[in-house]
Design a protein around this motif. Structure first.
Motif, PDB file in Angstrom:
ATOM      1  N   GLY A  22      13.776  15.019  -1.424  1.00  0.00           N
ATOM      2  CA  GLY A  22      14.109  14.412  -0.130  1.00  0.00           C
ATOM      3  C   GLY A  22      13.516  13.035   0.057  1.00  0.00           C
ATOM      4  O   GLY A  22      14.070  12.217   0.788  1.00  0.00           O
ATOM      5  N   ASN A  23      12.373  12.761  -0.576  1.00  0.00           N
ATOM      6  CA  ASN A  23      11.867  11.386  -0.599  1.00  0.00           C
ATOM      7  C   ASN A  23      12.736  10.549  -1.533  1.00  0.00           C
ATOM      8  O   ASN A  23      13.545  11.094  -2.283  1.00  0.00           O
ATOM      9  CB  ASN A  23      10.415  11.352  -1.091  1.00  0.00           C
ATOM     10  N   THR A  24      12.533   9.228  -1.506  1.00  0.00           N
ATOM     11  CA  THR A  24      13.325   8.373  -2.385  1.00  0.00           C
ATOM     12  C   THR A  24      12.412   7.634  -3.368  1.00  0.00           C
ATOM     13  O   THR A  24      11.184   7.595  -3.193  1.00  0.00           O
ATOM     14  CB  THR A  24      14.107   7.299  -1.589  1.00  0.00           C
ATOM     15  N   PHE A  25      13.050   7.031  -4.396  1.00  0.00           N
ATOM     16  CA  PHE A  25      12.272   6.232  -5.345  1.00  0.00           C
ATOM     17  C   PHE A  25      11.618   5.035  -4.643  1.00  0.00           C
ATOM     18  O   PHE A  25      10.525   4.624  -5.014  1.00  0.00           O
ATOM     19  CB  PHE A  25      13.148   5.815  -6.533  1.00  0.00           C
ATOM     20  N   GLY A  26      12.268   4.526  -3.603  1.00  0.00           N
ATOM     21  CA  GLY A  26      11.647   3.449  -2.817  1.00  0.00           C
ATOM     22  C   GLY A  26      10.348   3.888  -2.156  1.00  0.00           C
ATOM     23  O   GLY A  26       9.424   3.081  -1.992  1.00  0.00           O
ATOM     24  N   ASP A  27      10.270   5.158  -1.782  1.00  0.00           N
ATOM     25  CA  ASP A  27       9.024   5.670  -1.182  1.00  0.00           C
ATOM     26  C   ASP A  27       7.881   5.622  -2.201  1.00  0.00           C
ATOM     27  O   ASP A  27       6.727   5.345  -1.845  1.00  0.00           O
ATOM     28  CB  ASP A  27       9.204   7.116  -0.698  1.00  0.00           C
ATOM     29  N   ILE A  28       8.201   5.919  -3.461  1.00  0.00           N
ATOM     30  CA  ILE A  28       7.179   5.878  -4.516  1.00  0.00           C
ATOM     31  C   ILE A  28       6.686   4.440  -4.695  1.00  0.00           C
ATOM     32  O   ILE A  28       5.482   4.158  -4.681  1.00  0.00           O
ATOM     33  CB  ILE A  28       7.747   6.410  -5.858  1.00  0.00           C
ATOM     34  N   GLY A  29       7.649   3.517  -4.860  1.00  0.00           N
ATOM     35  CA  GLY A  29       7.279   2.116  -5.054  1.00  0.00           C
ATOM     36  C   GLY A  29       6.487   1.568  -3.876  1.00  0.00           C
ATOM     37  O   GLY A  29       5.515   0.823  -4.051  1.00  0.00           O
ATOM     38  N   HIS A  30       6.901   1.949  -2.683  1.00  0.00           N
ATOM     39  CA  HIS A  30       6.222   1.461  -1.472  1.00  0.00           C
ATOM     40  C   HIS A  30       4.774   1.945  -1.421  1.00  0.00           C
ATOM     41  O   HIS A  30       3.865   1.185  -1.069  1.00  0.00           O
ATOM     42  CB  HIS A  30       6.995   1.942  -0.241  1.00  0.00           C
ATOM     43  N   ALA A  31       4.561   3.203  -1.782  1.00  0.00           N
ATOM     44  CA  ALA A  31       3.195   3.757  -1.751  1.00  0.00           C
ATOM     45  C   ALA A  31       2.293   2.986  -2.710  1.00  0.00           C
ATOM     46  O   ALA A  31       1.130   2.666  -2.394  1.00  0.00           O
ATOM     47  CB  ALA A  31       3.228   5.243  -2.117  1.00  0.00           C
ATOM     48  N   ILE A  32       2.823   2.657  -3.888  1.00  0.00           N
ATOM     49  CA  ILE A  32       2.044   1.919  -4.893  1.00  0.00           C
ATOM     50  C   ILE A  32       1.774   0.494  -4.414  1.00  0.00           C
ATOM     51  O   ILE A  32       0.634   0.010  -4.412  1.00  0.00           O
ATOM     52  CB  ILE A  32       2.801   1.908  -6.238  1.00  0.00           C
ATOM     53  N   GLN A  33       2.831  -0.173  -3.981  1.00  0.00           N
ATOM     54  CA  GLN A  33       2.724  -1.590  -3.620  1.00  0.00           C
ATOM     55  C   GLN A  33       1.817  -1.821  -2.420  1.00  0.00           C
ATOM     56  O   GLN A  33       0.979  -2.738  -2.437  1.00  0.00           O
ATOM     57  CB  GLN A  33       4.124  -2.143  -3.314  1.00  0.00           C
ATOM     58  N   THR A  34       1.975  -1.016  -1.377  1.00  0.00           N
ATOM     59  CA  THR A  34       1.179  -1.270  -0.170  1.00  0.00           C
ATOM     60  C   THR A  34      -0.300  -1.082  -0.459  1.00  0.00           C
ATOM     61  O   THR A  34      -1.135  -1.869  -0.021  1.00  0.00           O
ATOM     62  CB  THR A  34       1.600  -0.370   1.012  1.00  0.00           C
ATOM     63  N   TYR A  35      -0.631  -0.053  -1.235  1.00  0.00           N
ATOM     64  CA  TYR A  35      -2.041   0.158  -1.573  1.00  0.00           C
ATOM     65  C   TYR A  35      -2.560  -0.988  -2.445  1.00  0.00           C
ATOM     66  O   TYR A  35      -3.607  -1.573  -2.170  1.00  0.00           O
ATOM     67  CB  TYR A  35      -2.224   1.503  -2.283  1.00  0.00           C
ATOM     68  N   ALA A  36      -1.827  -1.337  -3.504  1.00  0.00           N
ATOM     69  CA  ALA A  36      -2.290  -2.373  -4.437  1.00  0.00           C
ATOM     70  C   ALA A  36      -2.493  -3.705  -3.728  1.00  0.00           C
ATOM     71  O   ALA A  36      -3.509  -4.383  -3.935  1.00  0.00           O
ATOM     72  CB  ALA A  36      -1.278  -2.530  -5.583  1.00  0.00           C
ATOM     73  N   GLU A  37      -1.542  -4.069  -2.898  1.00  0.00           N
ATOM     74  CA  GLU A  37      -1.625  -5.380  -2.245  1.00  0.00           C
ATOM     75  C   GLU A  37      -2.705  -5.397  -1.162  1.00  0.00           C
ATOM     76  O   GLU A  37      -3.351  -6.433  -0.950  1.00  0.00           O
ATOM     77  CB  GLU A  37      -0.245  -5.800  -1.728  1.00  0.00           C
ATOM     78  N   ALA A  38      -2.926  -4.253  -0.504  1.00  0.00           N
ATOM     79  CA  ALA A  38      -4.032  -4.183   0.464  1.00  0.00           C
ATOM     80  C   ALA A  38      -5.363  -4.388  -0.246  1.00  0.00           C
ATOM     81  O   ALA A  38      -6.326  -4.889   0.346  1.00  0.00           O
ATOM     82  CB  ALA A  38      -4.017  -2.839   1.199  1.00  0.00           C
ATOM     83  N   GLU A  39      -5.428  -4.014  -1.524  1.00  0.00           N
ATOM     84  CA  GLU A  39      -6.641  -4.222  -2.323  1.00  0.00           C
ATOM     85  C   GLU A  39      -6.626  -5.577  -3.027  1.00  0.00           C
ATOM     86  O   GLU A  39      -7.423  -5.828  -3.937  1.00  0.00           O
ATOM     87  CB  GLU A  39      -6.780  -3.090  -3.351  1.00  0.00           C
ATOM     88  N   ARG A  40      -5.686  -6.434  -2.651  1.00  0.00           N
ATOM     89  CA  ARG A  40      -5.553  -7.804  -3.173  1.00  0.00           C
ATOM     90  C   ARG A  40      -5.255  -7.877  -4.667  1.00  0.00           C
ATOM     91  O   ARG A  40      -5.700  -8.767  -5.381  1.00  0.00           O
ATOM     92  CB  ARG A  40      -6.810  -8.624  -2.889  1.00  0.00           C
ATOM     93  N   MET A  41      -4.489  -6.904  -5.141  1.00  0.00           N
ATOM     94  CA  MET A  41      -4.014  -6.958  -6.523  1.00  0.00           C
ATOM     95  C   MET A  41      -2.496  -7.124  -6.455  1.00  0.00           C
ATOM     96  O   MET A  41      -1.879  -6.810  -5.440  1.00  0.00           O
ATOM     97  CB  MET A  41      -4.346  -5.665  -7.258  1.00  0.00           C
ATOM     98  N   SER A  42      -1.888  -7.615  -7.549  1.00  0.00           N
ATOM     99  CA  SER A  42      -0.437  -7.779  -7.532  1.00  0.00           C
ATOM    100  C   SER A  42       0.220  -6.743  -8.439  1.00  0.00           C
ATOM    101  O   SER A  42      -0.363  -6.287  -9.424  1.00  0.00           O
ATOM    102  CB  SER A  42      -0.053  -9.192  -7.954  1.00  0.00           C
ATOM    103  N   VAL A  43       1.452  -6.381  -8.089  1.00  0.00           N
ATOM    104  CA  VAL A  43       2.224  -5.387  -8.841  1.00  0.00           C
ATOM    105  C   VAL A  43       3.218  -6.115  -9.746  1.00  0.00           C
ATOM    106  O   VAL A  43       4.011  -6.936  -9.273  1.00  0.00           O
ATOM    107  CB  VAL A  43       3.010  -4.464  -7.879  1.00  0.00           C
ATOM    108  N   VAL A  44       3.178  -5.800 -11.035  1.00  0.00           N
ATOM    109  CA  VAL A  44       4.114  -6.386 -11.995  1.00  0.00           C
ATOM    110  C   VAL A  44       5.532  -5.905 -11.687  1.00  0.00           C
ATOM    111  O   VAL A  44       5.759  -4.712 -11.453  1.00  0.00           O
ATOM    112  CB  VAL A  44       3.696  -5.990 -13.431  1.00  0.00           C
ATOM    113  N   ARG A  45       6.482  -6.850 -11.636  1.00  0.00           N
ATOM    114  CA  ARG A  45       7.891  -6.513 -11.345  1.00  0.00           C
ATOM    115  C   ARG A  45       8.729  -6.396 -12.616  1.00  0.00           C
ATOM    116  O   ARG A  45       9.834  -5.860 -12.576  1.00  0.00           O
ATOM    117  CB  ARG A  45       8.539  -7.626 -10.510  1.00  0.00           C
ATOM    118  N   ASP A  46       8.248  -6.953 -13.733  1.00  0.00           N
ATOM    119  CA  ASP A  46       9.109  -7.112 -14.917  1.00  0.00           C
ATOM    120  C   ASP A  46       9.222  -5.857 -15.773  1.00  0.00           C
ATOM    121  O   ASP A  46      10.026  -5.825 -16.706  1.00  0.00           O
ATOM    122  CB  ASP A  46       8.577  -8.263 -15.797  1.00  0.00           C
TER     123      ASP A  46
END
Ligand code: MF3
Ligand code: CO
Ligand code: CO
Length: 283
Positions: free
Chosen positions: A165-189
């Motif tokens: 019922g969750n989506t793949f966007g929910d997974i990416g969002h959970a990773i990205q919001t945490y990483a960026e709040a910790e001032r790290m960047s998420v690789v897109r490539d």
């Protein structure tokens, strides 16, 4: 490559049967056991070539096959990505020099303070187990330690979002919001991927995204989540060997990877460390 099992969703994602989980468990466990066994070898003075040789022997001893040897011309049983190498570092080849570190040029010797990802994919009875984790040679700098901790936590937060019922966007969002709040960047490539009876299948599992977007998760989906986080900017470039990906700004990069299967209540992690060693320094 043809895989008649289960059925495909409208997004082209294979839905496996309950009986298929056991094959993934066996493949995932072997890959994780090999990563457990590698730990003591990671020391200043060791070479990435000898670590890969050890992994090659372990795969053979288990009666399994390496998924990476012969994959698109790749010739090794692991990828070993040191410091600002993001992924697909080639064992036994020169560790790319960085202006930040003293490193003897032209070799694959680990030095004190190096951080490295080791990524192993095995095939057991036709099932693929794909996992990677971080190791440190000697004593890491505090900022390197923190990058490793945040990257591991970002993977686990992504996994927490895995449920029908969750989506793949929910997974990416959970990773990205945490990483960026910790001032790290998420690789897109680079991204995670479906797997099962094949190595890389739909969907692309992005490590960033918006809640509620992307395909809907269903019980019986098998895929990897494998976020790469950088201390600096997210951009990468691939070296002339056509494999080694590094951060463009030469900042440190870290990655952790699990293979998971969606269950009725959430997910099963196929590549948990039997020895509790997945995250160096803690479990
Ligand atoms: N194991 C990697 C992944 O996580 C793929 C490595 S492909 C290789 O998908 F050819 F570089 F080994
Ligand atoms: Co993978
Ligand atoms: Co992998």
């Amino acid at each position: 490559m043809d895989d008649p099992r289960g059925r495909l969703t409208r997004d082209g994602i294979r839905i496996y049967e309950p009986g298929d989980f056991d094959g993934m468990r066996r493949a995932g466990r072997l890959a994780a056991e090999i990563l457990d066994a590698v730990g003591p070898l990671v020391q200043p003075g060791a070479t990435t070539g000898m670590i890969d040789g050890f992994i090659t022997r372990k795969v053979a001893e288990a009666g399994a096959r390496s998924a990476t040897i012969g994959y698109r011309g790749y010739q090794h049983a692991s990828c070993i990505s040191v410091n600002h190498v993001v992924c697909h570092g080639i064992p036994g080849s020169d560790i790319p020099a960085s202006k930040h570190e003293r490193r003897p040029r032209g070799n694959d010797v680990l030095v004190d303070g190096d951080i490295l990802n080791i990524d192993v994919t095995v095939i057991v009875d036709g099932w693929f187990g794909d996992t990677s984790r971080m190791y440190v040679a000697g004593t890491p700098k505090p900022y390197a330690r923190r990058l490793i901790d945040v990257t591991h936590e970002s993977l686990m937060r992504g996994i927490d979002a895995v449920r029908p019922g969750n989506t793949f966007g929910d997974i990416g969002h959970a990773i990205q919001t945490y990483a960026e709040a910790e001032r790290m960047s998420v690789v897109r490539d680079f991204c995670g991927h479906g797997l099962g009876r094949v190595f890389h299948a739909p969907p692309n599992v992005l490590h960033y995204g918006r809640p509620g977007t992307g395909a809907v998760l269903e019980e019986g989906m098998f895929f990897t989540i494998e976020p790469m986080l950088n201390l600096g900017r997210p951009e990468t470039k691939v070296l002339a060997d056509d494999w080694t990906a590094i951060t463009r700004d030469k900042s440190l990069s870290a990655q952790f990877e699990h293979s998971v299967g969606v269950t009725a209540g959430g997910c099963e992690i196929f590549t948990l460390s039997p020895a509790g060693l997945f995250h160096p320094g803690q479990s």
